[in-house]
Design an enzyme around this catalytic site. Structure first.
Site, PDB file in Angstrom:
ATOM      1  N   GLU A 216     -11.566   2.743   6.532  1.00 59.16           N
ATOM      2  CA  GLU A 216     -10.390   3.190   7.268  1.00 59.16           C
ATOM      3  C   GLU A 216     -10.380   4.713   7.315  1.00 59.16           C
ATOM      4  O   GLU A 216      -9.612   5.374   6.624  1.00 59.16           O
ATOM      5  CB  GLU A 216      -9.096   2.663   6.627  1.00 59.16           C
TER       6      GLU A 216
ATOM      7  N   ASP B  34      -6.073   1.956  -1.498  1.00 56.82           N
ATOM      8  CA  ASP B  34      -6.718   2.868  -0.563  1.00 56.82           C
ATOM      9  C   ASP B  34      -7.119   4.124  -1.342  1.00 56.82           C
ATOM     10  O   ASP B  34      -6.257   4.907  -1.755  1.00 56.82           O
ATOM     11  CB  ASP B  34      -5.763   3.209   0.581  1.00 56.82           C
TER      12      ASP B  34
ATOM     13  N   GLN C  44      -9.787   0.178   0.333  1.00 50.29           N
ATOM     14  CA  GLN C  44     -10.111   0.938   1.527  1.00 50.29           C
ATOM     15  C   GLN C  44     -10.616   2.319   1.138  1.00 50.29           C
ATOM     16  O   GLN C  44     -10.284   2.826   0.062  1.00 50.29           O
ATOM     17  CB  GLN C  44      -8.881   1.069   2.442  1.00 50.29           C
TER      18      GLN C  44
ATOM     19  N   GLU D  23       0.826  -1.207   0.000  1.00 52.35           N
ATOM     20  CA  GLU D  23       0.000   0.000   0.000  1.00 52.35           C
ATOM     21  C   GLU D  23       0.861   1.258   0.000  1.00 52.35           C
ATOM     22  O   GLU D  23       1.485   1.585   1.010  1.00 52.35           O
ATOM     23  CB  GLU D  23      -0.925   0.026   1.219  1.00 52.35           C
TER      24      GLU D  23
END
Length: 257
Positions: free
Chosen positions: A239, A177, A203, A142
């Site tokens: 998140e 993300d 996310q 990530e």
């Protein structure tokens, strides 16, 4: 309707981990992911999750000395042994609590060390993936945006995917993300489509605030429609940092999804 996963690294920040797990179940989540749960025995985490019929997804490798600014060890030259220890810790924890994935944190790297750091990260990932594969665990890469994480090894999807393609190992995937992608580089929908074959987890959070995803510049109904149309079968990790009370803020799920 997307399958939402509660990220207990940020949600219900006023409660200890086991109470966060219970809160996620009471809020209607069917899966959880965590940052660094290592202070709580994995067996206890597993027991509470099992009692509430929750699936445990991913955890992060230990960041190192967080107080001194360390944010992982995967790409840090000279810390290979420490990284191996961190990976073993994560694998053992996943086995004991029945989690399925590990976000391998790369760490902060000086600009002058970046070329060497990439080679270190590749070697570390190769060894970690072999050990994780024995237990059918996925490693997630990530990139983190440079505004919130100055000095972190990578900040763009291209950098992570280049490692994934070079290593060509089936249990190394991309953690996409949306918040970090949007802050670092934008063009989120195009990147989702292009990199969906290597995405292992998605996310979300509001941009630029990182609060609930019902505010800011990202139209999340379009994101949810895109991941569905692209055939994504995984969970979507929530998140974000709640604006206030976590439960009160969860109204966004019905409004957006």
């Amino acid at each position: 309707m997307p399958r939402f996963c509660a990220n207990l690294g940020l949600l219900w920040p006023d409660r200890p981990l086991l109470q966060r797990i219970e809160a996620a179940a009471l809020a209607g989540f069917r899966a959880i992911e965590m940052h660094w749960p290592y202070d709580v025995p994995a067996a206890e985490v597993a027991a509470v999750a099992r009692r509430h019929e929750l699936t445990i997804l991913g955890i992060n490798t230990a960041p190192g000395d967080f107080a001194r600014g360390e944010r992982g060890l995967g790409a840090v030259p000279g810390r290979e042994r420490d990284f191996q220890t961190a990976v073993r810790q994560s694998i053992d924890y996943c086995i004991d609590c029945r989690a399925s994935a590990i976000h391998v944190m790369a760490g902060n790297v000086a600009a002058s060390d970046r070329q060497r750091a990439r080679a270190v990260f590749a070697d570390n990932l190769r060894a970690a993936a072999a050990e994780a594969a024995v237990h059918e665990l996925t490693l997630l890469l990530e990139p983190l945006n440079p505004r919130d994480n100055p000095g972190y090894f990578y900040s763009t999807i291209t950098e992570a995917v280049s490692l994934i393609e070079e290593l060509a190992l089936p249990n190394i995937k991309l953690q996409f993300d949306v918040y970090h992608v949007a802050v670092s580089e934008g063009d989120v929908l195009t990147k989702l489509k292009r990199y969906m074959p290597v995405i292992g987890n998605v996310q979300i959070a509001g941009v630029p605030s990182r609060a609930e995803p019902d505010e800011g510049e990202i139209a999340y109904p379009a994101i949810f429609a895109a991941v569905d149309a692209l055939g994504y079968k995984g969970w979507i990790g929530c998140e974000y940092r709640p604006r206030g009370d976590t439960d009160e803020g969860l109204k966004w799920m019905k409004a957006l999804a």
